[in-house]
Design an enzyme around this catalytic site. Structure first.
Site, short mmCIF file in Angstrom:
data_model
loop_
_atom_site.label_atom_id
_atom_site.label_comp_id
_atom_site.label_asym_id
_atom_site.label_seq_id
_atom_site.Cartn_x
_atom_site.Cartn_y
_atom_site.Cartn_z
N GLU A 96 7.49 1.18 5.94
CA GLU A 96 7.32 -0.11 5.28
C GLU A 96 8.59 -0.93 5.42
OE1 GLU A 96 6.29 -0.12 1.10
OE2 GLU A 96 6.23 -2.30 1.07
N HIS A 151 1.16 3.70 -6.87
CA HIS A 151 0.86 2.93 -5.66
C HIS A 151 -0.40 3.45 -4.96
CE1 HIS A 151 3.74 -0.18 -4.92
NE2 HIS A 151 4.80 0.60 -4.83
N GLY A 161 14.72 3.63 -3.12
CA GLY A 161 14.45 4.74 -4.04
C GLY A 161 13.46 5.73 -3.48
N ALA A 162 12.33 5.23 -3.01
CA ALA A 162 11.28 6.13 -2.54
C ALA A 162 10.22 5.31 -1.83
CB ALA A 162 10.64 6.85 -3.73
N MET A 163 9.28 6.01 -1.20
CA MET A 163 8.24 5.33 -0.43
C MET A 163 6.89 6.02 -0.64
SD MET A 163 7.37 2.94 1.61
CE MET A 163 5.65 2.78 2.03
N HIS A 208 5.92 5.53 -10.30
CA HIS A 208 5.74 4.30 -9.52
C HIS A 208 5.06 4.62 -8.18
CE1 HIS A 208 6.94 0.21 -8.12
NE2 HIS A 208 6.99 0.81 -6.95
N GLU A 209 5.61 5.59 -7.48
CA GLU A 209 5.04 5.89 -6.15
C GLU A 209 3.63 6.45 -6.29
OE1 GLU A 209 6.75 4.47 -4.02
OE2 GLU A 209 8.64 4.39 -5.12
N1 B3K Z 1 7.32 0.25 -1.15
C1 B3K Z 1 8.62 0.85 -1.07
C2 B3K Z 1 9.69 -0.09 -0.68
C3 B3K Z 1 9.85 -0.31 0.77
C4 B3K Z 1 11.09 -1.12 1.02
C5 B3K Z 1 11.23 -1.48 2.45
N2 B3K Z 1 12.47 -2.17 2.71
C6 B3K Z 1 9.00 1.53 -2.33
C7 B3K Z 1 8.34 1.06 -3.55
O1 B3K Z 1 8.41 -0.08 -3.95
O2 B3K Z 1 7.67 1.84 -4.14
ZN ZN Z 2 6.73 -0.02 -5.17
#
Ligand code: B3K
Ligand code: ZN
Length: 876
Positions: free
Chosen positions: A145, A324, A284-286, A320-321
């Site tokens: 991302e 998503h 932080g995380a993905m 949070h992750e």
């Molecule tokens: N969606 C990712 C963030 C990606 C950042 C790219 N530069 C983490 C998050 O918001 O959960």
């Molecule tokens: Zn996020």
């Protein structure tokens, strides 16, 4: 010699000096010309002494949607071969440039196979497939991302192209852990000490959610049975020595899965959920589908090594992750302008989850403190943009506090305006209508407004930049209280004249004579100004109204209500809304710090509140003493900002408060013996309060305080206590400072995350010079390729405005940015954004910084940094 390929396209030098990076506009959106039905991906990693690269073969099954060329994005890929429907293409059959591969007149149904070579070993951008760590720590992982997938293979890498993926990964057996999204469908051994695994992801997903990992990791496993009866295997992967630090994260994952079922009716949809801890990660995380990749700082936790703040953050980021999976993955963004569709909503969801873990008031205080410290300054700076931007050069520059935190505030306002049941009706409708689709902010609002069409008016919050100021006063006539409210938003360069926004104002009215709560309400300010009337309050003869506005920070606005200092002191004591007790203290202390108001009312209210509050809610007591940092104060000043003056006032006020409340510290610490560590809200509250008391007692010169610090350092049951004592020693120059820094290093030098704390403490040391802080970057344990370490040091410098805003500070900082611009543009750009309020400085500093920024422009080559610098210098 390793066979590093040499003919990978390098950036065109003519672009390097271009000062006009290409802008992309929301209004130009067009649907994809081709969809991808399925992709078969084969990634063969070679990491031997003689071969260091990966060969990536992608087979795309594509179908035409509209007229146009077939465009596959690709960056820094060495194309080895390409076939279309079985025919090998020659160079004249396609156009290839640094960003894309285009086939004109492609047939309506295409089977395209590309073979490319990439070099993860030298990829320091931490985007695409990259090597994280060195030596025994080495592993390979991905970050796609927003546009990293195009650094792995040629692909229509945009979020509205959804496909099923089958991924085969092959590597040496020195990397026993081979992971990708979905379900493991095959694995086996190969000649030459190699092996492979094949993963199939049955859900259609955009390429930014692709992930794979090749590593040597340990795994912690568990299980969760969803409300739909699905048995889900949970796996948390980390380096062998860190696996015991994964239990907090695992529990948080199970709690999040349950919470999403209970609160949004959302259950997990695959048989496996994996999380991998990585030490070199840009954020932080993905949330990659079924295979989250986490910065170690956001997943590893143990009492001995992790502060309470970070431990709590681990739970929040895991949530949070996980959230998503529905808000982001199953329903994704049509285009990157819609980023806050998934991020704002998901931050709101993780904040609500966190409220369930401890006091909702303290959670709200922490979230608003973050908003005020990060988003308000951004909205006041040349980098101001709407939560849904309408143009960008580099989307990575828009993962901002405005998109995330203000985006969350908008969803919160909608939720509060609708009330619990109607909000749930709206979110159910959202999931029902758009599951499996790539949608827009308008789609979200349309679903949320099923029970109340007025919600659609919140769209203006998404499209307008700038923090509104909410002003007001009240009058009493004929026993009626009339509350007059008005709003104003600054005009941001390049945007239309600001409109009035719907602002929900949660409020209460108290009786000053008795301290009693007389009325609670939620009013909605829709116009530039409006008046709201309240009667029935004056039946009691002694009624003397005190109005409390914006309870729970019901809208992300600057509050400019004509409270007297005594009103605020009253609210610090008598507000029944914990958040507004804190807000009253903040308004008062800001007046003291920025407008030189006297401290009497503030100190009297603290004296009256703290003793009892510290017994019932020590965390809230600790927060009540929050003072905006020097950096935050600086960003509240629009012109002639002199960092030294701010610092002098900050120190003087803090000292005065400490001295005036000396008796409180004296008696409080005695009641706070160190006890065995517990991970509970109550125990965290006690630890937070104890650290504040220790700091204030040392400042006030309480005679026993040095002894308390020594006992706390030596007998600490956890990192929060040990670091609290170390911070106190550094901040107050205790004789033990050097000894404890050395001891801390000895105890923890093998633990990278604790070493980040060690670097951070020294970079934040107010006694350190600019040279001392930069000297940390020459320490043997400093590593410019590890973002956590870079942020630990430079974050300390940014937190000290008297140091960063000097010629030496700015020049050395920018020279490090030049280096980072080449290695890791994303990190460089983010760190340069830390200088964005330069234009508020006093004249001589302002021209010095401007000069330095202009000079640095010529030396930067990434789109990320160029766009940031250009906005900082031009959007004034
Ligand atoms: N969606 C990712 C963030 C990606 C950042 C790219 N530069 C983490 C998050 O918001 O959960
Ligand atoms: Zn996020």
């Amino acid at each position: 010699m390793p066979d590093v390929p040499t003919n990978i396209p390098t950036p065109d030098p003519s672009l390097k000096n271009s000062n006009q990076p290409q802008k992309i506009y929301l209004k130009d959106y067009t649907p994809p010309v081709f969809s991808v039905n399925h992709i078969d991906l084969n990634i063969e990693l070679f990491d031997g002494a003689d071969k260091k690269h990966a060969t990536v073969t992608a087979n795309l099954d594509m179908t035409r949607n509209t007229a146009g060329d077939l465009v596959l994005f690709g960056r820094e890929l060495q194309l080895e071969s390409i076939t279309l429907n079985g025919k090998t293409l020659s160079e004249s059959d396609y156009q290839l440039d640094q960003e894309s591969l285009t086939i004109v007149n492609a047939p309506d149904n295409c089977q395209i196979t590309t073979v490319v070579t990439i070099v993860p070993q030298t990829n320091t951008s931490l985007e695409g497939l990259y090597q994280a760590g060195e030596g025994a720590d080495k592993m390979f992982c991905t970050q796609c991302e927003p546009e990293g997938f195009r650094k792995i293979t040629f692909y229509p890498d945009r979020p509205d192209v959804l496909a099923t993926f089958t991924t085969r990964i092959e590597a040496d057996k020195t990397y026993p852990t081979l992971l990708a999204n979905g379900n493991l469908i095959d694995q086996g051994e190969l000649a030459g000490d190699r092996h492979f695994a094949v993963w199939q992801d049955p859900t259609k997903k955009p390429s930014y959610l692709f992930a794979c990992v090749m590593a040597d990791l340990d795994v912690l496993t568990d299980q969760y049975v969803t409300s739909e009866g699905r048995e889900v295997l949970l796996e948390l992967y980390a380096k062998h020595e860190n696996i015991e630090q994964c239990h907090v994260g695992m529990q948080a994952l199970k709690d999040s899965m349950k919470w999403d079922e209970d609160n949004y009716g959302r259950a997990y949809d695959l048989d496996r959920y994996m999380i991998v801890a990585v030490s070199q990660f840009n954020m932080g995380a993905m949330e990659n589908k079924g295979l989250n990749i986490f910065n170690t700082a956001c997943v590893l936790s143990s009492p001995e090594t992790t502060t309470d703040r970070r431990n709590f953050n681990v739970k929040a980021v895991i949530a949070h992750e996980y959230f998503h999976n529905w808000t982001g993955n199953r329903i994704t963004c049509r285009d990157w302008f819609q980023l806050c569709l998934k991020e704002g909503f998901t931050v709101f969801r993780d904040q609500s989850f966190s409220e369930s873990l401890h006091s909702p008031a303290v959670q709200r205080i922490d979230d608003v403190a973050t908003l005020r410290a990060a988003q308000f300054p951004e909205d006041a700076s040349p980098l101001a943009h709407p939560p849904r931007p309408d143009h960008f050069v580099e989307i990575n520059n828009f993962y901002t506090a405005t998109v995330y935190e203000k985006g969350a505030e908008i969803v919160r306002m909608i939720a509060n305006t609708l009330g619990k049941d109607k909000f749930r009706q709206g979110t159910d409708e959202y999931f029902r209508r758009y599951d499996g689709q790539a949608v827009t902010v308008e789609d979200l609002l349309s679903a949320l407004s099923v029970a109340d069409p007025s919600i659609e008016t919140f769209i203006d919050w998404y499209t307008q930049p700038g923090t509104p100021t909410l002003s007001g006063y009240f009058t009493v006539e004929n026993n009626r209280l009339a509350l007059s409210l008005s709003q104003q938003t600054r005009q941001v360069a390049g945007y239309p004249a600001p409109k009035a926004l719907p602002i929900p104002v949660k409020m209460a009215i108290f009786n000053r004579a008795t301290g009693e709560l007389a009325k609670e309400d939620l009013v909605l300010l829709k116009d530039d100004s409006q008046s709201f009337e309240f009667d029935g309050l004056f039946a009691k003869a002694d009624f003397d109204p005190v109005v409390s506005l914006l309870r729970d920070f019901s809208a992300p606005v600057q509050l400019n209500f004509n409270y007297s200092n005594d009103d605020l002191a009253f609210l610090m004591q008598y507000e029944t809304n914990g958040f507004n007790r804190w807000q009253a203290a903040q308004l008062l202390v800001n007046r003291i710090l920025l407008q030189n108001a006297d401290t009497d009312a503030y100190i009297t209210a603290l004296k009256a509140s703290l003793p009892a509050l510290s017994e019932t809610d020590p965390m809230l007591a600790a927060r009540l003493l929050d003072m905006p940092s020097e950096r935050e104060l600086g960003s509240a000043i629009q012109t002639d900002y002199d960092p030294s003056q701010v610092r002098a006032r900050h120190q003087a006020v803090k000292k005065a408060v400490a001295v005036e409340l000396k008796d409180i510290w004296q008696s409080a610490y005695a009641k706070l013996p160190i006890s065995a560590y517990e991970d509970t809200a109550e125990a965290m509250g006690v630890r937070a309060w104890r650290n504040v008391v220790l700091d204030m007692a040392l400042l006030a010169g309480v005679s026993d305080a040095k002894h308390w610090a020594i006992t706390q350092y030596q007998q600490a049951s956890c990192m929060t206590e040990r670091l609290g004592a170390l911070n106190a020693a550094v901040a107050h120059g205790l004789p033990q400072k050097a000894e404890w820094l050395a001891d801390f290093y000895q105890r923890f030098h093998h633990d990278a995350l604790v070493m980040d704390l060690w670097f951070g403490v020294q970079a934040n040391d107010s006694q350190a010079s600019v040279a001392d802080i930069f000297a940390l970057t020459s320490h043997q344990d400093f590593d410019i390729n590890t973002p956590n370490r870079v942020r630990a040091v430079l974050g300390g410098l940014l937190a000290q405005p008297t140091k960063i805003w000097t010629q030496q500070g700015v020049e050395q900082y920018l020279s490090m940015m030049q280096d980072l611009d080449k290695r890791n543009p994303l990190l460089a750009s983010r760190l340069i954004q830390g200088l964005s309020n330069w234009n508020a400085l006093v004249a001589d500093k302002k021209s010095m910084v401007k000069q330095a920024l202009i000079l640095s422009q010529a030396n930067m080559s990434s789109k990320n940094v160029k766009e940031t610098l250009q906005s900082m210098l031009n959007n004034l």
